[in-house]
Design a protein around this motif. Structure first.
Motif, PDB file in Angstrom:
ATOM      1  N   LEU A  50       1.501  -1.782  -0.174  1.00 43.18           N
ATOM      2  CA  LEU A  50       0.089  -0.397  -0.183  1.00 43.18           C
ATOM      3  C   LEU A  50       0.642   0.969   0.067  1.00 43.18           C
ATOM      4  O   LEU A  50       0.577   2.373  -0.704  1.00 43.18           O
ATOM      5  CB  LEU A  50      -0.882   0.394   1.275  1.00 43.18           C
ATOM      6  CG  LEU A  50      -1.492  -1.575   0.668  1.00 43.18           C
ATOM      7  CD1 LEU A  50      -2.865  -0.401   2.161  1.00 43.18           C
ATOM      8  CD2 LEU A  50      -2.979  -0.554   0.104  1.00 43.18           C
ATOM      9  N   LEU A  51       1.953   1.143   0.794  1.00 41.92           N
ATOM     10  CA  LEU A  51       2.749   2.646   0.735  1.00 41.92           C
ATOM     11  C   LEU A  51       3.229   2.457  -0.624  1.00 41.92           C
ATOM     12  O   LEU A  51       3.384   3.945  -1.433  1.00 41.92           O
ATOM     13  CB  LEU A  51       3.864   2.355   1.630  1.00 41.92           C
ATOM     14  CG  LEU A  51       5.198   3.263   1.787  1.00 41.92           C
ATOM     15  CD1 LEU A  51       4.485   4.847   2.469  1.00 41.92           C
ATOM     16  CD2 LEU A  51       6.142   2.974   2.787  1.00 41.92           C
ATOM     17  N   VAL A  52       3.647   1.631  -0.912  1.00 39.80           N
ATOM     18  CA  VAL A  52       4.477   1.551  -2.224  1.00 39.80           C
ATOM     19  C   VAL A  52       3.706   2.204  -3.833  1.00 39.80           C
ATOM     20  O   VAL A  52       3.764   3.312  -4.244  1.00 39.80           O
ATOM     21  CB  VAL A  52       5.212   0.426  -3.413  1.00 39.80           C
ATOM     22  CG1 VAL A  52       5.405   0.499  -4.899  1.00 39.80           C
ATOM     23  CG2 VAL A  52       6.466   0.309  -2.319  1.00 39.80           C
ATOM     24  N   GLU A  53       2.064   1.580  -3.786  1.00 40.27           N
ATOM     25  CA  GLU A  53       1.220   1.781  -4.261  1.00 40.27           C
ATOM     26  C   GLU A  53       0.876   3.599  -4.325  1.00 40.27           C
ATOM     27  O   GLU A  53       0.892   3.960  -5.643  1.00 40.27           O
ATOM     28  CB  GLU A  53      -0.197   1.442  -3.693  1.00 40.27           C
ATOM     29  CG  GLU A  53      -1.360   1.781  -4.814  1.00 40.27           C
ATOM     30  CD  GLU A  53      -1.229   1.692  -6.526  1.00 40.27           C
ATOM     31  OE1 GLU A  53      -2.023   1.984  -7.290  1.00 40.27           O
ATOM     32  OE2 GLU A  53      -0.445   1.471  -7.101  1.00 40.27           O
ATOM     33  N   ALA A  54       0.947   4.318  -2.731  1.00 42.18           N
ATOM     34  CA  ALA A  54       0.537   5.304  -2.032  1.00 42.18           C
ATOM     35  C   ALA A  54       1.474   6.090  -3.033  1.00 42.18           C
ATOM     36  O   ALA A  54       1.124   7.550  -3.523  1.00 42.18           O
ATOM     37  CB  ALA A  54      -0.135   5.203  -1.096  1.00 42.18           C
ATOM     38  N   TYR A  55       2.784   5.843  -2.703  1.00 41.89           N
ATOM     39  CA  TYR A  55       3.892   7.338  -3.269  1.00 41.89           C
ATOM     40  C   TYR A  55       3.384   6.892  -5.119  1.00 41.89           C
ATOM     41  O   TYR A  55       4.314   7.593  -5.221  1.00 41.89           O
ATOM     42  CB  TYR A  55       5.326   6.024  -2.619  1.00 41.89           C
ATOM     43  CG  TYR A  55       6.451   7.077  -2.955  1.00 41.89           C
ATOM     44  CD1 TYR A  55       6.904   8.362  -2.532  1.00 41.89           C
ATOM     45  CD2 TYR A  55       6.936   6.938  -4.751  1.00 41.89           C
ATOM     46  CE1 TYR A  55       7.885   9.046  -2.909  1.00 41.89           C
ATOM     47  CE2 TYR A  55       8.671   7.242  -4.315  1.00 41.89           C
ATOM     48  CZ  TYR A  55       8.707   8.396  -3.680  1.00 41.89           C
ATOM     49  OH  TYR A  55       9.704   8.863  -4.184  1.00 41.89           O
ATOM     50  N   GLN A  56       3.169   5.739  -5.713  1.00 40.94           N
ATOM     51  CA  GLN A  56       3.204   6.126  -6.971  1.00 40.94           C
ATOM     52  C   GLN A  56       2.186   6.578  -7.361  1.00 40.94           C
ATOM     53  O   GLN A  56       2.043   7.587  -8.802  1.00 40.94           O
ATOM     54  CB  GLN A  56       3.871   4.648  -7.469  1.00 40.94           C
ATOM     55  CG  GLN A  56       5.089   4.184  -6.893  1.00 40.94           C
ATOM     56  CD  GLN A  56       5.745   2.903  -7.782  1.00 40.94           C
ATOM     57  OE1 GLN A  56       4.699   2.007  -7.655  1.00 40.94           O
ATOM     58  NE2 GLN A  56       6.414   2.751  -7.845  1.00 40.94           N
ATOM     59  N   HIS A  57       0.600   6.067  -7.170  1.00 37.49           N
ATOM     60  CA  HIS A  57       0.045   6.457  -7.331  1.00 37.49           C
ATOM     61  C   HIS A  57      -0.817   7.388  -7.117  1.00 37.49           C
ATOM     62  O   HIS A  57      -2.436   8.007  -7.533  1.00 37.49           O
ATOM     63  CB  HIS A  57      -0.519   5.954  -8.443  1.00 37.49           C
ATOM     64  CG  HIS A  57       0.172   4.830  -8.433  1.00 37.49           C
ATOM     65  ND1 HIS A  57       0.503   3.417  -8.643  1.00 37.49           N
ATOM     66  CD2 HIS A  57       0.181   4.691 -10.418  1.00 37.49           C
ATOM     67  CE1 HIS A  57       1.269   3.463  -9.815  1.00 37.49           C
ATOM     68  NE2 HIS A  57       0.938   4.041 -10.701  1.00 37.49           N
ATOM     69  N   GLY A  58      -1.022   7.513  -5.337  1.00 34.99           N
ATOM     70  CA  GLY A  58      -1.526   9.053  -4.774  1.00 34.99           C
ATOM     71  C   GLY A  58      -2.444   7.597  -3.692  1.00 34.99           C
ATOM     72  O   GLY A  58      -2.432   6.724  -4.394  1.00 34.99           O
ATOM     73  N   PRO A  59      -3.183   8.361  -3.088  1.00 30.81           N
ATOM     74  CA  PRO A  59      -4.384   7.341  -2.491  1.00 30.81           C
ATOM     75  C   PRO A  59      -4.776   6.032  -2.272  1.00 30.81           C
ATOM     76  O   PRO A  59      -5.244   6.121  -3.756  1.00 30.81           O
ATOM     77  CB  PRO A  59      -5.028   8.708  -1.031  1.00 30.81           C
ATOM     78  CG  PRO A  59      -3.904   9.870  -1.498  1.00 30.81           C
ATOM     79  CD  PRO A  59      -3.587   9.916  -3.643  1.00 30.81           C
ATOM     80  N   VAL A  60      -4.749   5.176  -2.082  1.00 27.61           N
ATOM     81  CA  VAL A  60      -5.774   4.356  -2.113  1.00 27.61           C
ATOM     82  C   VAL A  60      -6.871   4.506  -1.338  1.00 27.61           C
ATOM     83  O   VAL A  60      -6.896   3.856   0.132  1.00 27.61           O
ATOM     84  CB  VAL A  60      -5.451   2.634  -2.133  1.00 27.61           C
ATOM     85  CG1 VAL A  60      -5.779   1.910  -2.507  1.00 27.61           C
ATOM     86  CG2 VAL A  60      -3.876   2.773  -3.436  1.00 27.61           C
ATOM     87  N   VAL A  61      -8.173   4.408  -1.982  1.00 27.43           N
ATOM     88  CA  VAL A  61      -9.637   4.314  -1.126  1.00 27.43           C
ATOM     89  C   VAL A  61     -10.242   3.765  -1.190  1.00 27.43           C
ATOM     90  O   VAL A  61     -10.482   3.285  -2.386  1.00 27.43           O
ATOM     91  CB  VAL A  61     -10.375   5.881  -1.586  1.00 27.43           C
ATOM     92  CG1 VAL A  61     -11.400   6.313  -0.459  1.00 27.43           C
ATOM     93  CG2 VAL A  61      -9.353   7.057  -1.305  1.00 27.43           C
ATOM     94  N   VAL A  62     -10.902   3.062  -0.194  1.00 30.40           N
ATOM     95  CA  VAL A  62     -11.321   1.685  -0.398  1.00 30.40           C
ATOM     96  C   VAL A  62     -13.547   2.381   0.494  1.00 30.40           C
ATOM     97  O   VAL A  62     -12.858   2.911   1.056  1.00 30.40           O
ATOM     98  CB  VAL A  62     -11.755   1.060   0.794  1.00 30.40           C
ATOM     99  CG1 VAL A  62     -10.935   0.930   1.805  1.00 30.40           C
ATOM    100  CG2 VAL A  62     -12.404  -0.658   0.025  1.00 30.40           C
TER     101      VAL A  62
END
Length: 504
Positions: A50-62
């Protein structure tokens, strides 16, 4: 729901399911341990993704249950939340391994057989839920989950001193929760929503006096939880009496959840630094009073408890500056301090295991009889004191530079207080080293050799190494902290992630 969105609830759901399973396995301690380790290892892997994804593409929201915000609950893994979940997952995993090595959850007064692992997993679920919460009420729920579990853990064994100090902790925690819940009710009454992305828009439209009242209400609740001075008197008496793993995870994580809540609300809900002066005064008093309390103590656990209060002041200082550099320094220092403070309390547990006491008046010669233990203390102690080139020095330097850049009487006073506090922290750490490890052996450490469990030593060493990794990887970590601070100051990345279709 995308694959990454499906991962967001897992650091909360998996520990809760693990807690239920370990409770069912109450008579199978080996399986309890295995399930707990697997659960926290899974949470750590998910958090890193999740940290890698948030760093690369922004916040991840569910959106829980598919309900759109603000009607439904949202969990948001932006860079700040994901970083906190990564660090907390790593720390809770190491503390769990330490407690297994010590025998927690098996026998003895420290941890009754059936409840240690379930309660510990519930605690981790509450911590991660608080970090990922996208609305104020879910943040309150996260606090209550972790507090309910902490009430059990802090009184494990049922000894008189643990019940007495635990009762004080419970009373203070309930008081802060009541203030928080009252604040949540007032926010809803004033705005008609508790979704933080929507509050970022609606709170700006309130009259200044109403907005300030709501801000101070939440700050009071979070200040008690974060143990900022003068709301910190409960901490030094409560934490040292608990079992070593419990004290370590409390010191490392629980106060930082309060600091995280302050960072989140002061940037997203109440930007503009309306209470910057108040926060700076509180930060300075926390630094100075906390460290003066530390040098007056003769017990290692109490010394570290007071340094915990003192170093919370650095984090509040970064928030009070209301700049990207200040927030980046605060975020970096929170991640650093979670690791270092937890490590030092685990080392205190090893000292108690080896020498039978953490009272400096009964200790001496540990460097001679337990050289590895001396190394495990010396490295994080120097890191806490801010000796170059450790991450503690880099975090403090970033905060002090941010204060100098802002300028003015209060920031300059905080720069001076931060520098003095770092020097006195070095004195306090050196005093423990000189008395407990360097001077001639005392009775407590000259008795027949006590062999420290390898798992306890290994878990502590892993956290020492993690602290060194923060030093080696300080550049990338500061990059993540700066990006997170930039997004916090802008607010729009968070709001647009929660409401992709437009303004709430």
């Amino acid at each position: 729901m995308t694959g990454y969105q499906a991962l967001v609830p897992l650091p909360v759901v998996v520990p809760l399911l693990g807690a239920a399973l370990t409770l069912l396995l109450a008579n199978r301690p080996r399986l309890q341990r295995d399930v707990s380790v697997i659960v926290l290892s899974t949470s750590l892997v998910v958090a890193v993704v999740l940290l890698v994804e948030a760093y690369q593409h922004g916040p991840v929201v569910v959106r829980i249950g598919g309900w759109p915000p603000p009607v439904g609950i949202v969990l948001v893994a932006d860079q700040l939340a994901a970083l906190m979940v990564v660090v907390s997952s790593a720390v809770t995993l190491c503390v769990l391994l330490y407690s297994i090595g010590q025998g927690q959850g098996e026998t003895g007064e420290s941890a009754p057989l059936t409840i240690y692992h379930p309660t510990y997993l519930v605690l981790t679920a509450g911590v991660t839920n608080a970090f990922l919460a996208g609305d104020l009420f879910n943040l309150f729920v996260g606090f209550e989950i972790l507090l309910a579990a902490s009430f059990v853990l802090i009184t494990l064994g049922g000894t008189e001193v643990r019940i007495r100090t635990g009762s004080m902790y419970v009373v203070v925690s309930i008081l802060s929760s009541m203030i928080f819940l009252a604040g949540v009710g007032l926010v809803y009454a004033a705005t008609g929503t508790l979704n933080m992305a929507q509050l970022a828009q609606r709170l700006d439209a309130l009259p200044d006096n109403v907005r300030l009242c709501l801000q101070l209400m939440l700050l009071l609740a979070f200040g008690i939880k974060a143990a900022v001075f003068p709301l910190s008197a409960w901490l030094p008496d409560s934490y040292p009496t608990a079992p070593a793993p419990v004290t370590a995870v409390f010191a490392g994580l629980l106060t930082k959840v309060g600091v995280y809540a302050i960072i989140r609300t002061e940037t997203l809900l109440f930007p503009g630094g309306q209470v910057s002066g108040l926060l700076m005064v509180v930060a300075g008093l926390s630094m100075v009073v906390g460290i003066l309390g530390a040098v007056a103590q003769s017990d290692i656990k109490r010394i570290f408890s007071f340094t915990l209060v003192s170093h919370i002041g650095y984090m509040i200082f970064g928030v009070a500056l209301s700049t990207v550099a200040g927030l980046a320094g605060a975020i970096f220092y929170v991640a650093h301090h979670i690791t270092i403070q937890t490590t030092l309390f685990l080392v205190a547990g090893l000292v108690e295991e080896r020498a039978g006491s953490t009272d400096l008046r009964r200790l001496g010669g540990l460097a001679r009889v337990a050289p590895l233990l001396a190394v495990l203390f010396f490295v994080p102690a120097m890191n806490l004191a801010g000796i170059p080139p450790f991450s503690g020095f880099l975090g403090k330097l970033g905060l002090l530079q941010a204060g100098v850049a802002v300028g003015g009487p209060l920031p300059w006073a905080l720069v001076a207080a931060g520098t003095a506090t770092s020097l006195v922290t070095l004195y306090a750490a050196s005093r423990v080293w000189n008395i407990a490890f360097w001077r001639e052996p005392r009775l407590a450490t000259t008795e027949p050799t006590v062999r420290l469990p390898a798992l306890m030593v290994g878990a502590t060493a892993a956290l020492v190494v993690l602290g060194l990794v923060f030093t080696v990887a300080a550049g990338p970590l500061f990059g993540v902290s700066t990006d997170a601070a930039t997004d916090l100051r802008a607010r729009t990345p968070y709001v647009r992630a929660v409401f992709p279709g437009g303004s709430p």
